[in-house]
Design an enzyme around this catalytic site. Sequence first.
Site, PDB file in Angstrom:
ATOM      1  N   GLN A 296      40.136  59.784  32.189  1.00  0.00           N
ATOM      2  CA  GLN A 296      40.355  59.340  30.821  1.00  0.00           C
ATOM      3  C   GLN A 296      40.054  60.418  29.776  1.00  0.00           C
ATOM      4  O   GLN A 296      39.827  60.113  28.607  1.00  0.00           O
ATOM      5  CB  GLN A 296      39.527  58.076  30.546  1.00  0.00           C
ATOM      6  CG  GLN A 296      39.984  56.894  31.401  1.00  0.00           C
ATOM      7  CD  GLN A 296      39.113  55.658  31.253  1.00  0.00           C
ATOM      8  OE1 GLN A 296      38.387  55.520  30.277  1.00  0.00           O
ATOM      9  NE2 GLN A 296      39.190  54.764  32.219  1.00  0.00           N
ATOM     10  N   CYS A 457      32.604  22.347  39.936  1.00  0.00           N
ATOM     11  CA  CYS A 457      33.183  23.260  38.945  1.00  0.00           C
ATOM     12  C   CYS A 457      34.218  22.587  38.066  1.00  0.00           C
ATOM     13  O   CYS A 457      34.837  23.219  37.226  1.00  0.00           O
ATOM     14  CB  CYS A 457      33.824  24.462  39.627  1.00  0.00           C
ATOM     15  SG  CYS A 457      35.298  24.053  40.578  1.00  0.00           S
TER      16      CYS A 457
END
Length: 483
Positions: A296, A457
């Site tokens: 980067q 969940c």
Amino acid sequence: MKFIVKFFAEITIKSNPVRKSFIKQLRHNIRLVLKKYDANVAVSGNWDFIEVFSDKDELRDGFTEALSNVAGIAHFQFVREFPFIDLDGIVEQAVVSYGDTIKDAVFAVRVKRVGHHDFTSVDAERHIGGCLKAQCGALAVRLKNPDVLVPIDIRDNRVWMIEQRVKGLGGYPLGSQDPVLSLMSGGYDSTVSSFLTMSRGLKTHFCFFNLGGDAHEIGVKQVSHFIWEKYGSALNVKFITVPFEAVVGEILTKVDNAEMGVILKRMMLRAASQLMEQVGAKALVTGESVAQVSSQTLINLKVIDQVTEELVLRPLITTNKQEIIDKAIEIGTAPFAARMPEFCGVISVKPTIRAKMHRVEKQESNFDFDVLEQAIANAQTMSIQNVMDDVAKQYQGEVPVVRMPVSDEVIIDIRHPDEAINRPLKVSGRPVKVIPFFALDSNWSELDSGTTHLLYCGKGVMSRMHASYLLGKGYENVGVYLP
């Protein structure tokens, strides 16, 4: 139940046609998001604000949470509306809304007035404030920096008693700008960059390059679905999975060590540039930040970008890592990112930070580009709404599912902490422990091995996945609670 939605400031300075289109998109998004709570919700708007009405007062918390995550909103207010008769009538209603709050406090009344009345806004503030002080036991009225603010709108023959003001997400309404395709690894950077494009109105699709790990793919699907469900305004977007294992194999065997990372990124951009046509994307999005890793650096990014003529957006390009992590914590993706399984298939011992195009092109000349084309051809595209169903298929029948506990099972709520707090699980006669999904593995050995623990969940997808994982590690006292 009524909410008044105020627009993000930048919307209000647009030209008339653009402002109208933004407001139309925002109305559409709000209606989509709130319909899952109330199919008959009424959403209407004009030049200055949007009104949201529902006759189901018990849904207030759900509406508040949903509206706070819709892009394009500066803030919104929960208001109690009633007819305007006189100022004393407003005082009576203000006592109901704020009487207990201003007791023993320093407060101020703010009145906004629209229409023709025989008094000014200041007259109304003085009258209402004086009466409230006398009737409610307030310490004092202070116009600057009061402890409690009592905001009231008088609009012709109606009154809005503003009982709550909530900050919005800001930005532009999602879908008001062109679509983009975000390259998702599931870590801090890619999740935050995706959120930033979404909050700027860009309809954001997701693209994941699978370098060889099923667990990583599942994790990326989970966090992508989370971002979409929370901030996606219920718009339909796509999730693309690209099998990149063979591409990694080519790089490992045919590319010099120093250029591996740069060439891998170039292959991803090549693939994404072709796949973006499937979703009508006008740009690619990455989570890269200057010099955060070797690939980067500015020189390397320039070399990477040479493989595509498409626009590459990098929302985080000058953002420090800690700022990115802090943002991930704020938007709720940090728990996913911190424990995201990774497959590091391409690791350079001495990666170049100043890639030279002639060296990269020479290394790529050894690469069999049929392998890349095959990966693109084998890419799978699905609606983001269905990615968790796809995950669930991998765990069907592997774990015991209990719909009505009958013995001494303990239920464990493994949902994201925000969801567990906002919608706590209550099961009559049953103990419920809250252990977020990302803390299950480290905490499981501390639980009573003689007691069965049922994971909850909501939809049963994440609970099945984590129960299967625990069973695979040799634990037998685990199941799924799916009422």
